[in-house]
Write a protein that holds these residues in place. Structure first.
Motif, PDB file in Angstrom:
ATOM      1  N   PRO A  89      70.061  86.258  24.950  1.00 16.30           N
ATOM      2  CA  PRO A  89      69.278  85.586  25.987  1.00 16.30           C
ATOM      3  C   PRO A  89      70.172  84.893  27.012  1.00 16.30           C
ATOM      4  CG  PRO A  89      68.364  85.124  23.822  1.00 16.30           C
ATOM      5  CD  PRO A  89      69.649  85.871  23.605  1.00 16.30           C
ATOM      6  N   ARG A  90      69.771  84.995  28.269  1.00 11.44           N
ATOM      7  CA  ARG A  90      70.495  84.390  29.407  1.00 11.44           C
ATOM      8  C   ARG A  90      71.978  84.822  29.439  1.00 11.44           C
ATOM      9  NH1 ARG A  90      67.702  81.088  26.815  1.00 11.44           N
ATOM     10  NH2 ARG A  90      69.520  80.117  25.872  1.00 11.44           N
ATOM     11  N   ASN A  91      72.273  85.952  28.855  1.00  6.67           N
ATOM     12  CA  ASN A  91      73.643  86.510  28.862  1.00  6.67           C
ATOM     13  C   ASN A  91      74.676  85.588  28.213  1.00  6.67           C
ATOM     14  OD1 ASN A  91      72.501  88.605  30.237  1.00  6.67           O
ATOM     15  ND2 ASN A  91      73.400  88.074  32.228  1.00  6.67           N
ATOM     16  N   ARG A  92      74.236  84.761  27.265  1.00  3.45           N
ATOM     17  CA  ARG A  92      75.223  83.953  26.533  1.00  3.45           C
ATOM     18  C   ARG A  92      76.114  84.877  25.707  1.00  3.45           C
ATOM     19  NH1 ARG A  92      73.725  84.558  21.479  1.00  3.45           N
ATOM     20  NH2 ARG A  92      71.594  84.299  20.778  1.00  3.45           N
ATOM     21  N   ASP A  93      77.255  84.324  25.251  1.00  5.07           N
ATOM     22  CA  ASP A  93      78.119  85.111  24.368  1.00  5.07           C
ATOM     23  C   ASP A  93      77.363  85.461  23.080  1.00  5.07           C
ATOM     24  OD1 ASP A  93      80.141  84.735  26.193  1.00  5.07           O
ATOM     25  OD2 ASP A  93      81.259  83.279  24.967  1.00  5.07           O
ATOM     26  N   PRO A  94      77.542  86.682  22.580  1.00  6.18           N
ATOM     27  CA  PRO A  94      76.936  86.988  21.275  1.00  6.18           C
ATOM     28  C   PRO A  94      77.553  86.116  20.181  1.00  6.18           C
ATOM     29  CG  PRO A  94      78.284  88.841  22.048  1.00  6.18           C
ATOM     30  CD  PRO A  94      78.298  87.822  23.134  1.00  6.18           C
ATOM     31  N   MET A  95      76.694  85.576  19.310  1.00  9.79           N
ATOM     32  CA  MET A  95      77.200  84.713  18.229  1.00  9.79           C
ATOM     33  C   MET A  95      77.905  85.569  17.174  1.00  9.79           C
ATOM     34  SD  MET A  95      74.165  81.884  17.838  1.00  9.79           S
ATOM     35  CE  MET A  95      72.907  82.987  17.298  1.00  9.79           C
ATOM     36  N   GLU A  96      78.805  84.904  16.416  1.00  4.49           N
ATOM     37  CA  GLU A  96      79.521  85.610  15.329  1.00  4.49           C
ATOM     38  C   GLU A  96      78.524  86.285  14.385  1.00  4.49           C
ATOM     39  OE1 GLU A  96      82.843  85.896  14.416  1.00  4.49           O
ATOM     40  OE2 GLU A  96      83.502  84.925  16.270  1.00  4.49           O
ATOM     41  N   THR A  97      77.446  85.589  14.060  1.00  3.09           N
ATOM     42  CA  THR A  97      76.474  86.146  13.105  1.00  3.09           C
ATOM     43  C   THR A  97      75.811  87.396  13.683  1.00  3.09           C
ATOM     44  OG1 THR A  97      74.878  84.561  13.985  1.00  3.09           O
ATOM     45  CG2 THR A  97      75.931  83.986  11.891  1.00  3.09           C
ATOM     46  N   GLU A  98      75.572  87.377  14.993  1.00  5.10           N
ATOM     47  CA  GLU A  98      74.970  88.549  15.641  1.00  5.10           C
ATOM     48  C   GLU A  98      75.978  89.704  15.672  1.00  5.10           C
ATOM     49  OE1 GLU A  98      72.171  85.714  18.493  1.00  5.10           O
ATOM     50  OE2 GLU A  98      74.081  86.478  19.238  1.00  5.10           O
ATOM     51  N   GLN A  99      77.230  89.375  15.948  1.00  2.00           N
ATOM     52  CA  GLN A  99      78.270  90.417  15.938  1.00  2.00           C
ATOM     53  C   GLN A  99      78.410  91.014  14.537  1.00  2.00           C
ATOM     54  OE1 GLN A  99      81.992  89.347  17.851  1.00  2.00           O
ATOM     55  NE2 GLN A  99      80.985  87.797  19.087  1.00  2.00           N
ATOM     56  N   ASP A 100      78.393  90.133  13.533  1.00  4.10           N
ATOM     57  CA  ASP A 100      78.529  90.605  12.145  1.00  4.10           C
ATOM     58  C   ASP A 100      77.395  91.560  11.781  1.00  4.10           C
ATOM     59  OD1 ASP A 100      80.738  88.997  11.882  1.00  4.10           O
ATOM     60  OD2 ASP A 100      79.713  87.423  10.736  1.00  4.10           O
ATOM     61  N   ALA A 101      76.198  91.201  12.240  1.00  3.74           N
ATOM     62  CA  ALA A 101      75.024  92.019  11.903  1.00  3.74           C
ATOM     63  C   ALA A 101      75.107  93.394  12.560  1.00  3.74           C
ATOM     64  CB  ALA A 101      73.748  91.301  12.348  1.00  3.74           C
ATOM     65  N   CYS A 102      75.742  93.463  13.718  1.00  2.52           N
ATOM     66  CA  CYS A 102      75.708  94.683  14.555  1.00  2.52           C
ATOM     67  C   CYS A 102      76.939  95.579  14.415  1.00  2.52           C
ATOM     68  CB  CYS A 102      75.585  94.235  16.011  1.00  2.52           C
ATOM     69  SG  CYS A 102      74.723  95.391  17.085  1.00  2.52           S
ATOM     70  N   ILE A 103      78.050  95.017  13.921  1.00  2.00           N
ATOM     71  CA  ILE A 103      79.338  95.695  14.095  1.00  2.00           C
ATOM     72  C   ILE A 103      79.407  97.053  13.380  1.00  2.00           C
ATOM     73  CG2 ILE A 103      80.583  94.592  12.152  1.00  2.00           C
ATOM     74  CD1 ILE A 103      81.987  95.120  15.724  1.00  2.00           C
ATOM     75  N   SER A 104      78.613  97.221  12.307  1.00  2.00           N
ATOM     76  CA  SER A 104      78.712  98.501  11.592  1.00  2.00           C
ATOM     77  C   SER A 104      78.229  99.659  12.467  1.00  2.00           C
ATOM     78  CB  SER A 104      77.957  98.462  10.268  1.00  2.00           C
ATOM     79  OG  SER A 104      76.580  98.396  10.495  1.00  2.00           O
ATOM     80  N   TYR A 105      77.330  99.402  13.408  1.00  2.00           N
ATOM     81  CA  TYR A 105      76.915 100.481  14.320  1.00  2.00           C
ATOM     82  C   TYR A 105      78.106 100.927  15.170  1.00  2.00           C
ATOM     83  CZ  TYR A 105      72.136  99.020  13.186  1.00  2.00           C
ATOM     84  OH  TYR A 105      70.987  98.695  12.526  1.00  2.00           O
ATOM     85  N   LEU A 106      78.831  99.943  15.703  1.00  2.00           N
ATOM     86  CA  LEU A 106      79.994 100.287  16.531  1.00  2.00           C
ATOM     87  C   LEU A 106      81.072 100.980  15.688  1.00  2.00           C
ATOM     88  CD1 LEU A 106      81.447 100.162  19.292  1.00  2.00           C
ATOM     89  CD2 LEU A 106      82.471  98.015  18.502  1.00  2.00           C
ATOM     90  N   ASN A 107      81.297 100.450  14.487  1.00  2.00           N
ATOM     91  CA  ASN A 107      82.327 101.064  13.641  1.00  2.00           C
ATOM     92  C   ASN A 107      82.025 102.547  13.382  1.00  2.00           C
ATOM     93  OD1 ASN A 107      83.895  98.776  13.510  1.00  2.00           O
ATOM     94  ND2 ASN A 107      82.953  98.021  11.621  1.00  2.00           N
ATOM     95  N   ARG A 108      80.758 102.840  13.150  1.00  2.00           N
ATOM     96  CA  ARG A 108      80.397 104.251  12.921  1.00  2.00           C
ATOM     97  C   ARG A 108      80.516 105.064  14.219  1.00  2.00           C
ATOM     98  NH1 ARG A 108      81.112 108.501  10.218  1.00  2.00           N
ATOM     99  NH2 ARG A 108      79.401 109.969  10.151  1.00  2.00           N
ATOM    100  N   GLN A 109      80.171 104.440  15.352  1.00  2.00           N
ATOM    101  CA  GLN A 109      80.358 105.151  16.627  1.00  2.00           C
ATOM    102  C   GLN A 109      81.836 105.519  16.816  1.00  2.00           C
ATOM    103  OE1 GLN A 109      78.274 102.026  18.941  1.00  2.00           O
ATOM    104  NE2 GLN A 109      77.149 103.663  19.973  1.00  2.00           N
ATOM    105  N   ILE A 110      82.710 104.573  16.484  1.00  2.00           N
ATOM    106  CA  ILE A 110      84.147 104.840  16.635  1.00  2.00           C
ATOM    107  C   ILE A 110      84.570 105.983  15.700  1.00  2.00           C
ATOM    108  CG2 ILE A 110      86.477 103.862  16.369  1.00  2.00           C
ATOM    109  CD1 ILE A 110      85.244 101.103  17.151  1.00  2.00           C
ATOM    110  N   GLN A 111      84.058 105.953  14.464  1.00  2.00           N
ATOM    111  CA  GLN A 111      84.384 107.034  13.508  1.00  2.00           C
ATOM    112  C   GLN A 111      83.939 108.385  14.034  1.00  2.00           C
ATOM    113  OE1 GLN A 111      82.382 106.207   9.848  1.00  2.00           O
ATOM    114  NE2 GLN A 111      84.113 105.106   8.946  1.00  2.00           N
TER     115      GLN A 111
END
Ligand code: URA
Length: 188
Positions: A89-111
């Motif tokens: 919301p309002r383009n704030r920085d993504p929180m660590e918890t949000e990054q943690d929840a999402c990062i496996s999608y990116l990791n698989r994209q990289i793979q």
């Protein structure tokens, strides 16, 4: 191991963090799934949330211009994704918890993409993918090799819109990216 189709479907249905409550679209990724060069931003902004496509707002237009200087484009030879797939919301920085929840999608994209070069766009992506203590002002343009991938970071295009004084350094970083691509292609 998830295929592209499975990964995308799971991501589009995701409710792993609170960002799902305010999003209009999940912004999964765009570009060539076999690209040698992958670019990673921090998270969608307003235009991206409305369209479901990364980097389509003002920062995205600048990014496309920057890439074209070194003969890269999302249509031809890059894949572009973000650390978090839903707009904070309002383009704030993504929180660590949000990054943690999402990062496996990116990791698989990289793979799946198996890029030879991965460029972090800005501080948030660099901290997450290169080094938690990354200092973008001091370290942009430096190269590290991780898991067989050459990684570097440049200023986020939004930072370049706010501060044109950072553009000359970024131009040098772009030329170094082009040189790294040529070096890698010369070896194969
Ligand atoms: N900024 C980002 O980091 N990612 C986008 O997709 C758009 C703006």
């Amino acid at each position: 191991m998830q295929t592209w189709e499975e990964l995308k479907k799971n991501c589009l249905d995701c409710t792993r963090c609170g960002l799902c409550e305010t999003r209009h679209h999940v912004v999964f990724g765009v570009g060539r799934e076999d690209a040698d060069v992958m670019l990673v931003g921090e998270g969608p902004g307003e235009q991206e949330d409305l369209s479901g496509i990364p980097f389509v707002g003002p920062a995205g237009k600048l990014l496309d211009d920057m890439l074209s200087i070194i003969d890269l484009s999302r249509e031809q030879n890059c894949y572009i994704a973000n650390i978090v797939k839903c707009r904070p919301p309002r383009n704030r920085d993504p929180m660590e918890t949000e990054q943690d929840a999402c990062i496996s999608y990116l990791n698989r994209q990289i793979q799946l993409v198996q890029p030879k070069i991965l460029i972090c766009l800005g501080r948030i992506a660099a901290k997450r993918l290169i080094d938690p203590d990354y200092r973008i002002t001091r370290q942009h343009g430096q190269w590290v090799q991780k898991d067989g991938i050459w990684m570097s970071a440049i200023y986020h295009p939004s930072a370049l819109l706010r501060d044109v004084g950072k553009r000359p350094e970024t131009f040098d970083d772009l030329l170094a990216i082009r040189a790294k691509i040529q070096e890698i292609h010369a070896k194969v």
